[in-house]
Design a protein around this motif. Structure first.
Motif, short mmCIF file in Angstrom:
data_model
loop_
_atom_site.label_atom_id
_atom_site.label_comp_id
_atom_site.label_asym_id
_atom_site.label_seq_id
_atom_site.Cartn_x
_atom_site.Cartn_y
_atom_site.Cartn_z
N UNK A 141 8.25 23.62 -21.86
CA UNK A 141 8.25 22.41 -22.35
C UNK A 141 7.65 22.14 -23.34
N UNK A 142 9.00 21.71 -24.32
CA UNK A 142 8.31 20.65 -25.34
C UNK A 142 8.87 18.62 -25.59
N UNK A 143 7.79 18.06 -25.78
CA UNK A 143 7.70 16.81 -25.76
C UNK A 143 8.82 16.27 -26.87
N UNK A 144 10.22 16.00 -26.55
CA UNK A 144 10.47 15.33 -27.50
C UNK A 144 10.44 13.64 -27.72
N UNK A 145 9.84 12.86 -27.23
CA UNK A 145 9.16 12.20 -27.73
C UNK A 145 8.51 11.46 -25.99
N UNK A 146 7.89 10.02 -25.98
CA UNK A 146 7.19 9.91 -24.90
C UNK A 146 8.31 9.55 -23.59
N UNK A 147 8.99 9.75 -23.49
CA UNK A 147 10.20 9.88 -22.47
C UNK A 147 10.81 11.03 -22.53
N UNK A 148 10.81 11.71 -23.49
CA UNK A 148 12.02 12.72 -23.30
C UNK A 148 11.22 14.24 -23.30
N UNK A 149 11.90 14.95 -22.39
CA UNK A 149 11.19 16.65 -22.64
C UNK A 149 11.87 17.15 -21.91
N UNK A 150 11.84 18.67 -23.25
CA UNK A 150 12.76 19.73 -23.35
C UNK A 150 12.92 20.79 -22.46
N UNK A 151 13.29 21.21 -21.67
CA UNK A 151 12.49 21.45 -20.64
C UNK A 151 13.45 23.98 -21.03
N UNK A 152 12.67 25.61 -21.04
CA UNK A 152 13.40 25.51 -22.17
C UNK A 152 13.43 27.02 -20.63
N UNK A 153 14.04 27.70 -19.62
CA UNK A 153 14.00 28.12 -18.83
C UNK A 153 14.54 29.90 -19.87
N UNK A 154 13.86 30.92 -19.75
CA UNK A 154 14.15 31.96 -20.29
C UNK A 154 15.07 33.16 -19.68
N UNK A 155 15.00 32.97 -17.91
CA UNK A 155 15.48 33.83 -16.82
C UNK A 155 16.87 33.39 -16.59
N UNK A 156 16.97 32.03 -16.60
CA UNK A 156 17.97 31.24 -15.92
C UNK A 156 18.56 30.86 -17.88
N UNK A 157 18.08 31.20 -18.47
CA UNK A 157 19.06 31.10 -20.13
C UNK A 157 19.63 29.35 -19.61
N UNK A 158 19.18 28.67 -19.98
CA UNK A 158 19.04 27.15 -19.32
C UNK A 158 18.25 26.41 -20.38
N UNK A 159 19.10 24.97 -20.99
CA UNK A 159 18.04 24.17 -22.02
C UNK A 159 18.29 22.95 -21.38
N UNK A 160 17.43 22.30 -20.76
CA UNK A 160 17.20 21.55 -19.69
C UNK A 160 16.53 19.86 -20.53
N UNK A 161 16.93 18.46 -20.56
CA UNK A 161 15.84 17.74 -20.93
C UNK A 161 15.88 16.65 -19.80
N UNK A 162 14.29 16.19 -19.53
CA UNK A 162 14.33 15.17 -18.55
C UNK A 162 14.03 14.33 -19.26
N UNK A 163 14.50 13.10 -18.86
CA UNK A 163 14.33 11.66 -19.84
C UNK A 163 13.68 11.23 -17.95
N UNK A 164 12.13 10.68 -18.95
CA UNK A 164 11.40 9.96 -17.79
C UNK A 164 12.00 8.46 -17.29
N UNK A 165 12.81 7.77 -18.18
CA UNK A 165 13.21 6.12 -17.85
C UNK A 165 14.25 6.78 -17.04
N UNK A 166 15.31 6.98 -17.06
CA UNK A 166 16.41 7.53 -15.96
C UNK A 166 16.44 8.22 -15.11
N UNK A 167 15.09 9.04 -15.07
CA UNK A 167 15.04 10.22 -14.40
C UNK A 167 16.38 11.37 -14.28
N UNK A 168 17.33 11.50 -15.03
CA UNK A 168 18.08 12.41 -14.99
C UNK A 168 17.63 13.54 -16.23
#
Length: 252
Positions: A141-168
């Motif tokens: 997990x990498x904090x982009x700012x206070x609401x956004x978190x980047x999630x990097x999954x090595x095995x799945x080879x995926x990069x996700x971005x969680x937005x705490x404001x919308x939940x998307x």
């Protein structure tokens, strides 16, 4: 289990199993996805998309399906696993009063009305501190700012971005992100810079700040969210600032 192309003419209503599958990737407890659920309740199937069976264009009465504009970014993705097939569910962002969706198996079959289910999952359910819903791996997990978190999954080879404001949870394309990372690191060797798959293999070589800078640059080119570019204040920095202030007052 039977499948194959859905018979009938367009426009038509979403089949019960189609709506059920789409709602799988739209958690009702997240405001951003609830908006899409509300849209689906009002939309009809205008016609088949450019990818063929299982690819549907949703819209409103008296509209025609747009199959010529560039495909919108993916807003939600997941799977329904049955005893005979696995169906992927892809829902793209709402653009031009239409939503492009795809519910299809690896063999190109549409989801049937009846099947024996094993399990279902969606990346939309992920949030920081939890494992990936698909394979339960821990993510970096990498904090982009206070609401956004980047999630990097090595095995799945995926990069996700969680937005705490919308939940998307946004799916970030690796190629564009990696290009910005290479520019940030001034890496020009084509054996590295042009091979985005190396990112997950070499992840330990890149700091959180490297990943953060790459995402901010990517987001400027392919805007998905609003980013507060000031780095988050960490606990260590806060304590250091406090001590400097304290000693500064004593020395004054």
């Amino acid at each position: 289990m039977t499948s194959g192309r859905t018979t009938g003419t367009y426009p038509r209503k979403l089949r019960t199993k189609e709506l059920d599958a789409l709602e799988t990737v739209l958690p009702a407890d997240r405001a951003g996805y609830q908006e899409y659920r509300n849209l689906l309740s009002k939309m009809i199937v205008l016609g088949e998309g450019r990818r063929g069976p299982g690819n549907l264009v949703l819209g409103f009465e008296r509209d025609r399906p747009d199959t010529s504009s560039p495909l919108a970014p993916v807003i939600a993705y997941g799977m329904v696993e049955t005893t005979q097939e696995t169906f992927t569910i892809t829902l793209r962002e709402y653009v031009g009063d239409q939503i492009d969706v795809e519910i299809v198996s690896a063999h190109g079959d549409e989801i049937p009305d009846h099947y024996e289910e094993k399990r279902r999952w969606t990346y939309s359910a992920w949030k920081p501190g939890e494992p990936l819903p698909s394979n339960f791996e821990r993510v970096r997990e990498v904090n982009i700012d206070r609401q956004l978190t980047l999630g990097i999954a090595v095995n799945e080879k995926r990069i996700l971005l969680y937005d705490a404001g919308s939940g998307i949870v946004y799916l970030i394309p690796i190629t564009n992100f990696y290009n910005e990372l290479m520019l940030h690191k001034s890496i020009r060797d084509p054996k590295i810079a042009l091979k985005s798959s190396l990112f997950f293999h070499d992840l330990d070589r890149y700091s959180d700040e490297d990943a953060r800078a790459a995402f901010i640059a990517y987001n400027k080119l392919k805007r998905r969210v609003s980013v507060v570019e000031t780095p988050p204040v960490t606990k260590e920095k806060s304590v250091t600032a406090f001590l400097r202030t304290l000693f500064g007052r004593q020395n004054g």
